[in-house]
Design a protein around this motif. Structure first.
Motif, mmCIF file in Angstrom:
data_model
loop_
_atom_site.group_PDB
_atom_site.id
_atom_site.type_symbol
_atom_site.label_atom_id
_atom_site.label_comp_id
_atom_site.label_asym_id
_atom_site.label_seq_id
_atom_site.Cartn_x
_atom_site.Cartn_y
_atom_site.Cartn_z
ATOM 1 N N ALA A 58 0.833 -1.207 0.000
ATOM 2 C CA ALA A 58 0.000 0.000 0.000
ATOM 3 C C ALA A 58 0.865 1.254 0.000
ATOM 4 N N VAL A 59 1.933 1.253 0.791
ATOM 5 C CA VAL A 59 2.861 2.399 0.815
ATOM 6 C C VAL A 59 3.517 2.580 -0.551
ATOM 7 N N MET A 60 3.893 1.494 -1.194
ATOM 8 C CA MET A 60 4.504 1.581 -2.515
ATOM 9 C C MET A 60 3.509 2.113 -3.542
ATOM 10 N N ALA A 61 2.226 1.769 -3.373
ATOM 11 C CA ALA A 61 1.205 2.301 -4.280
ATOM 12 C C ALA A 61 1.092 3.809 -4.113
ATOM 13 N N TYR A 62 1.155 4.282 -2.882
ATOM 14 C CA TYR A 62 1.116 5.735 -2.640
ATOM 15 C C TYR A 62 2.347 6.412 -3.233
ATOM 16 N N ASP A 63 3.486 5.749 -3.151
ATOM 17 C CA ASP A 63 4.712 6.285 -3.744
ATOM 18 C C ASP A 63 4.561 6.430 -5.261
ATOM 19 N N HIS A 64 4.011 5.418 -5.916
ATOM 20 C CA HIS A 64 3.786 5.502 -7.368
ATOM 21 C C HIS A 64 2.770 6.588 -7.705
ATOM 22 N N TYR A 65 1.767 6.737 -6.860
ATOM 23 C CA TYR A 65 0.760 7.787 -7.067
ATOM 24 C C TYR A 65 1.406 9.168 -7.059
ATOM 25 N N MET A 66 2.273 9.411 -6.073
ATOM 26 C CA MET A 66 2.945 10.705 -6.001
ATOM 27 C C MET A 66 3.901 10.899 -7.179
ATOM 28 N N ALA A 67 4.607 9.842 -7.579
ATOM 29 C CA ALA A 67 5.584 9.954 -8.657
ATOM 30 C C ALA A 67 4.923 10.241 -9.999
ATOM 31 N N ILE A 108 -7.550 3.541 -4.487
ATOM 32 C CA ILE A 108 -7.583 4.991 -4.724
ATOM 33 C C ILE A 108 -6.314 5.448 -5.440
ATOM 34 N N SER A 109 -5.160 4.926 -5.012
ATOM 35 C CA SER A 109 -3.904 5.314 -5.657
ATOM 36 C C SER A 109 -3.909 4.958 -7.128
ATOM 37 N N TYR A 110 -4.324 3.728 -7.441
ATOM 38 C CA TYR A 110 -4.290 3.308 -8.844
ATOM 39 C C TYR A 110 -5.412 3.941 -9.656
ATOM 40 N N ALA A 111 -6.501 4.314 -9.016
ATOM 41 C CA ALA A 111 -7.548 5.034 -9.741
ATOM 42 C C ALA A 111 -7.012 6.381 -10.237
ATOM 43 N N TYR A 112 -6.303 7.093 -9.367
ATOM 44 C CA TYR A 112 -5.704 8.371 -9.774
ATOM 45 C C TYR A 112 -4.561 8.157 -10.768
ATOM 46 N N ILE A 113 -3.799 7.072 -10.576
ATOM 47 C CA ILE A 113 -2.693 6.789 -11.499
ATOM 48 C C ILE A 113 -3.218 6.551 -12.909
ATOM 49 N N PHE A 114 -4.235 5.689 -13.043
ATOM 50 C CA PHE A 114 -4.778 5.391 -14.368
ATOM 51 C C PHE A 114 -5.467 6.617 -14.970
ATOM 52 N N SER A 115 -6.099 7.426 -14.110
ATOM 53 C CA SER A 115 -6.734 8.655 -14.604
ATOM 54 C C SER A 115 -5.692 9.616 -15.161
ATOM 55 N N THR A 116 -4.562 9.722 -14.473
ATOM 56 C CA THR A 116 -3.482 10.589 -14.943
ATOM 57 C C THR A 116 -2.848 10.037 -16.215
ATOM 58 N N MET A 117 -2.682 8.719 -16.278
ATOM 59 C CA MET A 117 -2.089 8.108 -17.464
ATOM 60 C C MET A 117 -2.938 8.351 -18.705
ATOM 61 N N GLY A 161 4.637 8.315 -23.555
ATOM 62 C CA GLY A 161 4.507 8.806 -22.184
ATOM 63 C C GLY A 161 3.637 7.892 -21.340
ATOM 64 N N LYS A 162 2.554 7.383 -21.941
ATOM 65 C CA LYS A 162 1.687 6.447 -21.219
ATOM 66 C C LYS A 162 2.436 5.158 -20.896
ATOM 67 N N LEU A 163 3.221 4.680 -21.881
ATOM 68 C CA LEU A 163 3.976 3.448 -21.663
ATOM 69 C C LEU A 163 5.030 3.632 -20.570
ATOM 70 N N LYS A 164 5.680 4.785 -20.542
ATOM 71 C CA LYS A 164 6.690 5.058 -19.518
ATOM 72 C C LYS A 164 6.057 5.129 -18.138
ATOM 73 N N THR A 204 6.451 2.275 -14.847
ATOM 74 C CA THR A 204 6.861 2.656 -13.498
ATOM 75 C C THR A 204 6.185 1.807 -12.436
ATOM 76 N N CYS A 205 4.935 1.461 -12.696
ATOM 77 C CA CYS A 205 4.166 0.751 -11.669
ATOM 78 C C CYS A 205 3.766 -0.667 -12.073
ATOM 79 N N SER A 206 4.224 -1.154 -13.225
ATOM 80 C CA SER A 206 3.787 -2.464 -13.704
ATOM 81 C C SER A 206 4.243 -3.601 -12.788
#
Length: 310
Positions: free
Chosen positions: A116-125, A216-225, A233-236, A240-242
């Motif tokens: 979960a912490v790593m998911a938050y880290d990817h969200y911020m990145a 929640i983290s991945y919802a925002y991540i996919f929305s940003t992607m 850019g989407k692939l990069k 990062t989080c694959s």
């Protein structure tokens, strides 16, 4: 209510994955191989991160803790299973069983919290790259990791103490290859209502926090992607989080099959093998395969060993 130990048994019998004598040694070889691969893979990741100063980053600090947790997690159950097969003895002491339960719960939940912490880290990145360095400071990583270990150590202690107050005066056979909480509750001849209540409230709340953080983290991540204009850019961003997403799907998918689906005991044990062994064995390969820095550090270590070897 008295918190004294009402237990009338001093040991349990772990029935294992199979009762067929001809299957014992193949199982021993299979699980010994998977255990060694898991431990060696995780130790190599820890060694690569600690030995290379360039890898002393907060993100890889999380990965090193995850690898340490995986090593401890699988070492909680598999060595005892292998020892029982080797000695042809299914006995585990009452104290040993509760100790195994405590460490199993603790390391399992620590892994969920670290993911979960790593998911938050990817969200911020991905979502806030300009604020990432300022927000995700080394002190915050240490705080989050320390909180994960301390909270889950106390959480596991709570369940273990509640288990110790139950009376096990009937069947002593555990239809599993380790002391899990549900098989132990089924053997109790006293009312496990408080245990079940704490599992559904405290345990459920902690699990819900992890799942919500991930979702929640991945919802925002996919929305940003999706808002990134270029395919590159989407692939990069996805790369990062694959690796983390793969591990999350394996960990939570297998745990769901074990604890939240109406499987028979035989199928539940297969799900536990996936959750306890296969997933942990795959984690080092998933992370090291996608991380160029770790692969580079491992190559340097191997090259240095060749140079210094006689």
């Amino acid at each position: 209510m008295e918190w004294e130990n009402l237990t009338s048994v001093s040991e349990f019998f772990l029935l294992g994955l199979s009762q067929q004598p001809e299957q014992q040694w193949p199982l021993f070889g299979l699980f010994l191989s998977m255990y060694l691969v898991t431990v060696m893979g995780n130790l190599l990741i820890i060694l690569a991160i600690t030995a290379d100063p360039q890898l002393h980053t907060p993100v890889l600090f999380l990965l090193a803790n995850l690898s340490l947790t995986d090593t401890c997690f699988i070492s909680t159950t598999i060595p005892k299973m292998l020892a029982n097969i080797w000695a042809q003895n299914q006995v585990i002491s009452y104290t040993g069983c509760l100790s195994q339960l405590y460490f199993f719960l603790m390391f399992g939940m620590v892994e969920a919290f670290l993911l979960a912490v790593m998911a938050y880290d990817h969200y911020m990145a991905i979502c806030y790259p300009l604020h990432y360095i300022m927000v995700m400071s080394p002190g915050l990583y240490v705080l989050l990791v320390s909180a994960s270990w301390v909270m889950n150590a106390l959480h596991s202690l709570l369940h273990t103490l509640l288990m110790s107050r139950l009376s096990f005066c009937a069947d002593q056979e555990i239809g599993h290859f380790f002391c899990d909480i549900n098989p132990l509750l089924s053997l109790s001849c006293t009312d496990p209502f408080i245990n079940e209540l704490v599992i559904f409230t405290v345990g459920g709340l902690m699990g819900l926090v992890c799942v919500l953080c991930l979702v929640i983290s991945y919802a925002y991540i996919f929305s940003t992607m999706l808002k990134i204009p270029s395919a590159q850019g989407k692939l990069k961003a996805f790369s990062t989080c694959s690796s983390h997403l793969s591990v999350v799907c394996l960990h939570f998918g297998s745990s769901f099959c074990v604890y939240f689906s109406p499987l028979s005991n035989h199928l539940a044990q297969k799900g536990a093998v996936m959750y306890m062994v296969v997933t942990l064995m795959l984690n080092p390969f998933i992370y090291s395969w996608r991380n160029r820095d770790i692969k580079s550090s491992l190559k340097k270590l191997m090259w240095a060993r060749k140079i210094h070897s006689p």
